[in-house]
Design a protein around this motif. Sequence first.
Motif, short mmCIF file in Angstrom:
data_model
loop_
_atom_site.label_atom_id
_atom_site.label_comp_id
_atom_site.label_asym_id
_atom_site.label_seq_id
_atom_site.Cartn_x
_atom_site.Cartn_y
_atom_site.Cartn_z
N ARG A 218 0.83 -1.20 0.00
CA ARG A 218 0.00 0.00 0.00
C ARG A 218 0.87 1.25 0.00
O ARG A 218 1.87 1.32 0.71
N ARG B 89 -3.08 8.43 4.74
CA ARG B 89 -3.84 7.22 5.03
C ARG B 89 -3.50 6.07 4.07
O ARG B 89 -3.03 6.31 2.97
N PHE C 111 -5.39 2.21 2.74
CA PHE C 111 -6.66 1.48 2.73
C PHE C 111 -6.36 -0.01 2.77
O PHE C 111 -5.62 -0.53 1.95
N GLY D 33 -10.65 -1.04 6.17
CA GLY D 33 -10.94 0.32 5.73
C GLY D 33 -9.73 1.23 5.77
O GLY D 33 -8.58 0.78 5.67
N SER D 34 -9.97 2.52 5.94
CA SER D 34 -8.93 3.54 5.87
C SER D 34 -8.30 3.76 7.24
O SER D 34 -9.00 3.89 8.25
N GLU E 215 -5.17 6.06 9.26
CA GLU E 215 -4.20 7.16 9.16
C GLU E 215 -2.92 6.77 9.90
O GLU E 215 -2.94 6.49 11.10
#
Length: 201
Positions: free
Chosen positions: A7, A14, A16, A21-22, A24
């Motif tokens: 990622r 952030r 994902f 989910g997202s 930070e």
Amino acid sequence: VTESFTRTIGRDGRIFLPEAGSIEIAGLSLGKAQGLIEGALKQQYRNAQVAVTISRLRSVRVYVVGDVQRPGGYDISSLATPISALYAARGPTSVGSLRTLLHYRGKQLVENVDLYDFLLHGIRNESAPFESGDTLLVPPAGSQIAVSGEIKRPAIYELKAGETMLATVIDDAGGLTAAASLSHIRIERIDANQERETVTL
């Protein structure tokens, strides 16, 4: 289930993750980021074990100016320290300070770095991370003292503002040798009237 994800951290700081989910993670250490990701995945997977590694670091442009051998802008790792930036500029000149390196972000002073802790004592203090456009200013050295005789590291040392203790200077110089005589220490200085003065301790 064993899965591997790559990622890229977005501009909003952030990433994902599937099912989680997202998240930070901007500004976190690698250990804290791993703990945060593991905590998010444990809500979806029982007994989740997570290993996080960095595959590619972004570089930032830092301007090293003042009394350095090669002042200018340098692209260095975002995890680089002030000593890394100083190394990129080939180090200070003969009059450059090693005790007062000023890290600026715009007009704001972020940090005042003293490299003697690392260079003389091997202590690496946590430094504020660089951001693109930051400046590292190396000013002229402050007051200096030459230490010679039965000392382990005879050299010229820079004094920090407010440092007046003889014991501190001797400690910076590595301490006394076995042949040193503490009953005969001579200090030579030039006073305010430009006259040479000798003090015997």
